[in-house]
Design a protein around this motif. Structure first.
Motif, PDB file in Angstrom:
ATOM      1  N   VAL A   1      48.946  72.353  96.333  1.00  0.00           N
ATOM      2  CA  VAL A   1      48.803  72.511  94.887  1.00  0.00           C
ATOM      3  C   VAL A   1      49.908  73.405  94.353  1.00  0.00           C
ATOM      4  CG1 VAL A   1      46.308  72.121  94.787  1.00  0.00           C
ATOM      5  CG2 VAL A   1      47.178  74.432  95.255  1.00  0.00           C
ATOM      6  N   LYS A   2      50.143  73.304  93.048  1.00  0.00           N
ATOM      7  CA  LYS A   2      51.148  74.101  92.360  1.00  0.00           C
ATOM      8  C   LYS A   2      50.462  75.098  91.432  1.00  0.00           C
ATOM      9  CE  LYS A   2      54.621  71.747  94.083  1.00  0.00           C
ATOM     10  NZ  LYS A   2      55.532  72.394  95.077  1.00  0.00           N
ATOM     11  N   PRO A   3      51.108  76.235  91.169  1.00  0.00           N
ATOM     12  CA  PRO A   3      50.494  77.253  90.311  1.00  0.00           C
ATOM     13  C   PRO A   3      50.046  76.698  88.960  1.00  0.00           C
ATOM     14  CG  PRO A   3      52.459  78.145  91.359  1.00  0.00           C
ATOM     15  CD  PRO A   3      52.432  76.674  91.676  1.00  0.00           C
ATOM     16  N   TYR A   4      48.793  76.961  88.622  1.00  0.00           N
ATOM     17  CA  TYR A   4      48.195  76.634  87.320  1.00  0.00           C
ATOM     18  C   TYR A   4      48.117  75.131  87.053  1.00  0.00           C
ATOM     19  CZ  TYR A   4      49.691  81.456  87.236  1.00  0.00           C
ATOM     20  OH  TYR A   4      49.919  82.767  87.592  1.00  0.00           O
ATOM     21  N   LYS A   5      48.245  74.338  88.119  1.00  0.00           N
ATOM     22  CA  LYS A   5      48.159  72.880  87.982  1.00  0.00           C
ATOM     23  C   LYS A   5      46.935  72.327  88.715  1.00  0.00           C
ATOM     24  CE  LYS A   5      51.915  72.424  85.551  1.00  0.00           C
ATOM     25  NZ  LYS A   5      51.815  72.041  84.117  1.00  0.00           N
ATOM     26  N   TYR A   6      45.941  73.175  88.926  1.00  0.00           N
ATOM     27  CA  TYR A   6      44.710  72.736  89.575  1.00  0.00           C
ATOM     28  C   TYR A   6      43.553  73.580  89.051  1.00  0.00           C
ATOM     29  CZ  TYR A   6      45.226  76.918  92.487  1.00  0.00           C
ATOM     30  OH  TYR A   6      45.363  78.219  92.919  1.00  0.00           O
ATOM     31  N   ASN A   7      42.359  73.042  89.185  1.00  0.00           N
ATOM     32  CA  ASN A   7      41.125  73.752  88.860  1.00  0.00           C
ATOM     33  C   ASN A   7      40.295  73.887  90.129  1.00  0.00           C
ATOM     34  OD1 ASN A   7      41.832  73.737  86.042  1.00  0.00           O
ATOM     35  ND2 ASN A   7      41.180  71.596  85.971  1.00  0.00           N
ATOM     36  N   MET A   8      39.244  74.711  90.100  1.00  0.00           N
ATOM     37  CA  MET A   8      38.511  74.947  91.339  1.00  0.00           C
ATOM     38  C   MET A   8      37.122  75.507  91.077  1.00  0.00           C
ATOM     39  SD  MET A   8      40.280  78.488  92.755  1.00  0.00           S
ATOM     40  CE  MET A   8      39.174  78.578  94.178  1.00  0.00           C
ATOM     41  N   LEU A   9      36.320  75.505  92.140  1.00  0.00           N
ATOM     42  CA  LEU A   9      35.042  76.210  92.165  1.00  0.00           C
ATOM     43  C   LEU A   9      34.824  76.739  93.571  1.00  0.00           C
ATOM     44  CD1 LEU A   9      32.632  74.479  93.805  1.00  0.00           C
ATOM     45  CD2 LEU A   9      32.692  73.112  91.743  1.00  0.00           C
ATOM     46  N   VAL A  10      34.006  77.794  93.661  1.00  0.00           N
ATOM     47  CA  VAL A  10      33.586  78.351  94.947  1.00  0.00           C
ATOM     48  C   VAL A  10      32.070  78.485  94.892  1.00  0.00           C
ATOM     49  CG1 VAL A  10      33.708  80.304  96.531  1.00  0.00           C
ATOM     50  CG2 VAL A  10      35.731  79.651  95.196  1.00  0.00           C
ATOM     51  N   ALA A  11      31.366  77.826  95.813  1.00  0.00           N
ATOM     52  CA  ALA A  11      29.900  77.881  95.758  1.00  0.00           C
ATOM     53  C   ALA A  11      29.289  77.353  97.046  1.00  0.00           C
ATOM     54  CB  ALA A  11      29.378  77.054  94.577  1.00  0.00           C
ATOM     55  N   ARG A  12      28.061  77.801  97.304  1.00  0.00           N
ATOM     56  CA  ARG A  12      27.262  77.135  98.328  1.00  0.00           C
ATOM     57  C   ARG A  12      26.812  75.796  97.766  1.00  0.00           C
ATOM     58  NH1 ARG A  12      23.167  81.806 100.609  1.00  0.00           N
ATOM     59  NH2 ARG A  12      24.753  83.306 101.260  1.00  0.00           N
ATOM     60  N   PHE A  13      26.594  74.853  98.653  1.00  0.00           N
ATOM     61  CA  PHE A  13      26.217  73.506  98.226  1.00  0.00           C
ATOM     62  C   PHE A  13      24.708  73.432  98.000  1.00  0.00           C
ATOM     63  CE2 PHE A  13      30.486  72.732  99.167  1.00  0.00           C
ATOM     64  CZ  PHE A  13      30.839  71.491  98.684  1.00  0.00           C
ATOM     65  N   GLU A  14      24.316  73.936  96.837  1.00  0.00           N
ATOM     66  CA  GLU A  14      22.931  73.900  96.402  1.00  0.00           C
ATOM     67  C   GLU A  14      22.883  73.303  95.000  1.00  0.00           C
ATOM     68  OE1 GLU A  14      20.974  74.593  98.639  1.00  0.00           O
ATOM     69  OE2 GLU A  14      21.848  76.133  99.928  1.00  0.00           O
TER      70      GLU A  14
ATOM     71  N   GLY B   1      31.879  66.034  85.371  1.00  0.00           N
ATOM     72  CA  GLY B   1      32.780  66.309  84.255  1.00  0.00           C
ATOM     73  C   GLY B   1      34.237  66.157  84.643  1.00  0.00           C
ATOM     74  N   VAL B   2      34.560  66.556  85.873  1.00  0.00           N
ATOM     75  CA  VAL B   2      35.926  66.394  86.386  1.00  0.00           C
ATOM     76  C   VAL B   2      36.301  64.914  86.418  1.00  0.00           C
ATOM     77  CG1 VAL B   2      37.379  66.662  88.434  1.00  0.00           C
ATOM     78  CG2 VAL B   2      35.861  68.529  87.727  1.00  0.00           C
ATOM     79  N   VAL B   3      35.377  64.086  86.886  1.00  0.00           N
ATOM     80  CA  VAL B   3      35.621  62.639  86.968  1.00  0.00           C
ATOM     81  C   VAL B   3      35.765  62.033  85.577  1.00  0.00           C
ATOM     82  CG1 VAL B   3      34.610  60.430  87.659  1.00  0.00           C
ATOM     83  CG2 VAL B   3      34.498  62.385  89.213  1.00  0.00           C
ATOM     84  N   LEU B   4      34.947  62.487  84.641  1.00  0.00           N
ATOM     85  CA  LEU B   4      34.999  61.964  83.273  1.00  0.00           C
ATOM     86  C   LEU B   4      36.293  62.332  82.551  1.00  0.00           C
ATOM     87  CD1 LEU B   4      31.372  62.690  81.967  1.00  0.00           C
ATOM     88  CD2 LEU B   4      32.379  60.439  82.417  1.00  0.00           C
ATOM     89  N   SER B   5      36.866  63.468  82.944  1.00  0.00           N
ATOM     90  CA  SER B   5      38.058  63.966  82.247  1.00  0.00           C
ATOM     91  C   SER B   5      39.241  63.013  82.385  1.00  0.00           C
ATOM     92  CB  SER B   5      38.430  65.344  82.803  1.00  0.00           C
ATOM     93  OG  SER B   5      39.678  65.750  82.307  1.00  0.00           O
ATOM     94  N   ASN B   6      40.015  62.928  81.337  1.00  0.00           N
ATOM     95  CA  ASN B   6      41.241  62.127  81.368  1.00  0.00           C
ATOM     96  C   ASN B   6      42.397  62.880  82.015  1.00  0.00           C
ATOM     97  OD1 ASN B   6      40.168  59.813  79.964  1.00  0.00           O
ATOM     98  ND2 ASN B   6      40.183  61.055  78.085  1.00  0.00           N
ATOM     99  N   LYS B   7      42.175  64.146  82.313  1.00  0.00           N
ATOM    100  CA  LYS B   7      43.206  64.986  82.924  1.00  0.00           C
ATOM    101  C   LYS B   7      42.919  65.078  84.419  1.00  0.00           C
ATOM    102  CE  LYS B   7      45.543  69.369  81.896  1.00  0.00           C
ATOM    103  NZ  LYS B   7      45.424  70.621  81.105  1.00  0.00           N
ATOM    104  N   LYS B   8      43.666  64.325  85.208  1.00  0.00           N
ATOM    105  CA  LYS B   8      43.343  64.178  86.631  1.00  0.00           C
ATOM    106  C   LYS B   8      44.144  65.148  87.509  1.00  0.00           C
ATOM    107  CE  LYS B   8      40.559  60.762  85.691  1.00  0.00           C
ATOM    108  NZ  LYS B   8      39.104  61.007  85.637  1.00  0.00           N
ATOM    109  N   GLU B   9      44.025  66.432  87.248  1.00  0.00           N
ATOM    110  CA  GLU B   9      44.649  67.422  88.112  1.00  0.00           C
ATOM    111  C   GLU B   9      43.763  67.682  89.329  1.00  0.00           C
ATOM    112  OE1 GLU B   9      47.424  70.107  85.167  1.00  0.00           O
ATOM    113  OE2 GLU B   9      45.391  70.813  85.564  1.00  0.00           O
TER     114      GLU B   9
END
Length: 358
Positions: free
Chosen positions: A184-197, A208-216
């Motif tokens: 990945v490149k700086p500021y060209k990605y989004n993220m989350l950190v979580a347990r899978f619950e 929401g990520v899938v629905l978005s037209n911005k496919k970063e």
């Protein structure tokens, strides 16, 4: 007592146990931490902290093993002369409350509203409500890690609890090279950190990520191979190449760099108190998009964006750039400096201990 042990290889309570126990040892106190026999660290001390290894059969018999590990820890504590027994959580320990040593003061951090977690069946949720009440009943003093939990305990049980949040250290040394391993490149990605619950709203965020037209690129950080929900999510989004499940990351430097260079950091936790990963995100220059609830908003205030649905997530991804909202980023860092730094939190715990002993 109540964590899998130190150094941290698991989660928030373990992180706190590591920082606070080392702080106590450095202050000249005699401090012990109970470690699961499955913990990879098998030494008898860690940075001046005594480690007590207790038998934990969870790897052989599943969740029931946690109850056995807890009772083994409690039985061991009866042989010792502890002034204070600090319990972190109550889920699998409060049923053994009658075995707690009478000569030690029992202080319990009540964690979140465990019975609200959707991964549990109705029967288990009912049990957790009983376990919660037993923890309240059997503790000499209670700690709440959020104002929301403090209010809940007062309303539900008519008891007072001390509000002490978690802590975080400001992140000062960004290293862009860390990004190479994640392509990945700086500021060209989004993220989350979580347990899978389910209550961490990963599915809502990723929808929401899938629905978005911005496919970063979207990085999903967490152990996805340890439960059915993780397997379900991996399968659901397997055809969306820009969603990358990168597994659990426990190197705080790598995590902080990923947060630092992300465009948006999503925090979907909706059950519980002050989540440690949220404070870490605040301390590492993340622009946070939090699930809208009392627990998150009491910490983030106006220094974040909020979502309730996948449509909200879609709109935020398509319209928000980190560079345009640096006042929110800086606001979060200032909150860490003023309220949530580890030194302050550790001092609050120690002062509370002293007050309780008086």
């Amino acid at each position: 007592m109540g964590t899998r042990g130190i150094p941290n290889y698991h989660g928030g309570f373990e992180q706190f146990a590591e920082y606070f126990s080392v702080y106590l040892a450095n202050q000249g106190h005699d401090v012990y931490v109970y470690n699961s026999s499955m913990h990879p660290y098998q030494e008898k001390t860690f940075k001046g902290v005594h480690i007590i290894h207790c038998k934990d059969p969870e790897n052989r018999i599943g969740t029931a093993g946690q109850f056995i590990y807890d009772v083994n820890s409690i039985l061991d504590s009866r042989k010792r002369n502890f002034d204070i027994l600090l319990q972190l959580g109550y889920t699998s320990s409060s049923v053994w409350y009658k075995l707690l040593p009478k000569k030690s003061m029992v202080i319990t951090n009540m964690d979140g509203l465990e019975w609200k977690r959707s991964k549990y069946s109705k029967k288990i949720q009912s049990f957790l409500k009983v376990a919660e009440s037993l923890a309240v009943k059997s503790s000499d003093h209670l700690i709440s890690d959020s104002v929301g939990i403090q209010n809940y305990l007062n309303t539900k049980y008519n008891v007072q609890s001390k509000y002490i949040a978690y802590g975080a250290d400001l992140f000062h040394n960004p290293n862009e090279k860390v990004l190479n391993d994640f392509e990945v490149k700086p500021y060209k990605y989004n993220m989350l950190v979580a347990r899978f619950e389910p209550e961490n709203n990963l599915e809502t965020i990723l929808d929401g990520v899938v629905l978005s037209n911005k496919k970063e690129t979207f990085l999903v950080v967490g152990k996805h191979d340890s439960n059915a929900f993780g397997a379900y999510l991996k399968k659901k989004y397997q055809h969306h190449d820009f969603i990358k499940f990168v597994g659990g990351i426990y190197d705080i430097d790598i995590l902080n760099n990923l947060r630092y260079y992300s465009n948006l950091y999503f925090h979907g936790h909706s059950v519980g108190g002050t989540n440690p990963s949220l404070l870490e995100a605040m301390s590492s220059n993340a622009l946070i998009v939090g699930h809208k609830n009392e627990f998150n908003s009491s910490i983030l205030g106006d220094f974040a964006f909020y979502f309730e649905s996948d449509i909200d997530v879609k709109g935020i991804i398509e319209s928000i750039e980190k560079k345009d909202y640096l006042e929110k980023v800086n606001g979060c860092r200032n909150e860490i400096v003023e309220k949530y730094n580890w030194n302050t939190i550790n001092k609050q715990y120690l002062e509370f201990f002293k007050d309780c002993l008086k």
